[in-house]
Design an enzyme around this catalytic site. Structure first.
Site, PDB file in Angstrom:
ATOM      1  N   ARG A 172       8.573   2.229  -3.100  1.00  0.00           N
ATOM      2  CA  ARG A 172       8.333   0.689  -3.196  1.00  0.00           C
ATOM      3  C   ARG A 172       9.696  -0.223  -3.192  1.00  0.00           C
ATOM      4  O   ARG A 172       9.914  -1.283  -2.548  1.00  0.00           O
ATOM      5  CB  ARG A 172       7.342   0.319  -4.035  1.00  0.00           C
ATOM      6  CG  ARG A 172       6.704  -1.063  -4.093  1.00  0.00           C
ATOM      7  CD  ARG A 172       5.876  -1.220  -5.076  1.00  0.00           C
ATOM      8  NE  ARG A 172       5.546  -0.311  -6.221  1.00  0.00           N
ATOM      9  CZ  ARG A 172       5.213   1.073  -6.401  1.00  0.00           C
ATOM     10  NH1 ARG A 172       4.315   1.359  -5.406  1.00  0.00           N
ATOM     11  NH2 ARG A 172       5.290   1.436  -7.519  1.00  0.00           N
ATOM     12  N   ASP A 177       0.714  -1.113   0.045  1.00  0.00           N
ATOM     13  CA  ASP A 177       0.024   0.059   0.023  1.00  0.00           C
ATOM     14  C   ASP A 177       0.835   1.253   0.017  1.00  0.00           C
ATOM     15  O   ASP A 177       1.852   1.340   0.752  1.00  0.00           O
ATOM     16  CB  ASP A 177      -0.875   0.001   1.336  1.00  0.00           C
ATOM     17  CG  ASP A 177      -2.018   1.063   1.118  1.00  0.00           C
ATOM     18  OD1 ASP A 177      -2.344   1.222  -0.194  1.00  0.00           O
ATOM     19  OD2 ASP A 177      -2.535   1.469   2.088  1.00  0.00           O
ATOM     20  N   TYR A 217       1.060   9.068 -10.156  1.00  0.00           N
ATOM     21  CA  TYR A 217       1.770  10.417  -9.823  1.00  0.00           C
ATOM     22  C   TYR A 217       2.850  10.623 -10.550  1.00  0.00           C
ATOM     23  O   TYR A 217       3.727  11.784 -10.168  1.00  0.00           O
ATOM     24  CB  TYR A 217       1.679  10.791  -8.414  1.00  0.00           C
ATOM     25  CG  TYR A 217       0.378  10.994  -7.904  1.00  0.00           C
ATOM     26  CD1 TYR A 217      -0.580  12.084  -7.873  1.00  0.00           C
ATOM     27  CD2 TYR A 217      -0.494   9.645  -7.090  1.00  0.00           C
ATOM     28  CE1 TYR A 217      -2.033  12.018  -7.366  1.00  0.00           C
ATOM     29  CE2 TYR A 217      -1.601   9.879  -6.439  1.00  0.00           C
ATOM     30  CZ  TYR A 217      -2.332  11.008  -6.779  1.00  0.00           C
ATOM     31  OH  TYR A 217      -3.617  10.866  -6.060  1.00  0.00           O
TER      32      TYR A 217
END
Ligand code: IMP
Length: 196
Positions: free
Chosen positions: A180, A70, A153
């Protein structure tokens, strides 16, 4: 044979995560490999709670070790928004970007600081245990879109170290420095340490 579910139906994300974990697992599943769709409501204001919930629900349902992620973009001038609601800031990437840029209209460069945060939860059904990994990258929100690589984004997230927006970097470079990528690196180090 060690198997893992990568809890995403996004093929780009699936490949990114699979590539980093290639040595640690023999078989990789994405959510597209299962007919049954497991509904997970990401209803917590905390990424960490959402990601643990997602990994646990999917891992228990299929009885396979599961990694869920997430992430979100927190903009200083917006008090940390869109944050955990980043995916729900509009219906499409274009809409989400347009909303972000319009909310930052008139905000000068040095106040456009932002941070991308990523949480990964690795759940082992046999032991009913989750491990969480975190990665972050600071940057700035540009005044207009730049570049055409990546997703989300990426065109408006500027990385000072490279003097480029995420969408102007190759996928390889972006994955090596991204929020990430950093969380994945921590996970991969954990897997190596546990193996020994
Ligand atoms: P999720 O964690 O995949 O749900 O992502 C939350 C939101 O942040 C979505 O709108 C994504 O498009 C966006 N997002 C997550 N990671 C990135 C990234 O690496 N680049 C650009 N946008 C991202």
């Amino acid at each position: 044979m060690r198997q893992i579910v990568i809890a995403t139906s996004n093929t780009g994300k699936f490949k990114e995560i699979r590539d980093v974990l290639a040595d640690a697992f023999d078989r990789f599943y994405s959510l597209n490999d299962f007919d049954e769709k497991v509904l997970v409501e990401e209803d917590s204001p905390l990424y960490v709670e959402n990601v643990i919930k997602k990994a646990r629900k999917i891992g228990d349902r299929f009885g396979i070790e599961t990694i869920a992620d997430d992430s979100g973009l927190e903009v200083e001038a917006l008090g940390g928004r869109p944050g955990v609601l980043s995916a729900r800031y509009g219906d499409t990437d274009d809409e989400r970007i347009a909303r972000l840029l319009s909310e930052l209209e008139g905000v000068e460069w040095k106040k456009r600081g932002a941070v991308f945060k990523a949480y990964l939860a690795f759940y082992i059904p046999e032991r009913e245990v989750s491990y969480v990994f975190y990665g972050a990258l600071s940057g700035y929100i540009t005044f207009e879109k730049r570049g055409d690589q990546g997703f989300g984004y990426d065109p408006v997230f500027y990385v000072p170290e490279y003097d480029k927006a995420f969408a102007e970097l190759t996928m390889e470079v972006k994955n090596s420095i991204s929020h990430r990528g950093r969380a994945l690196h921590a996970f991969s180090k954990f897997l190596n340490a546990v193996k020994k």
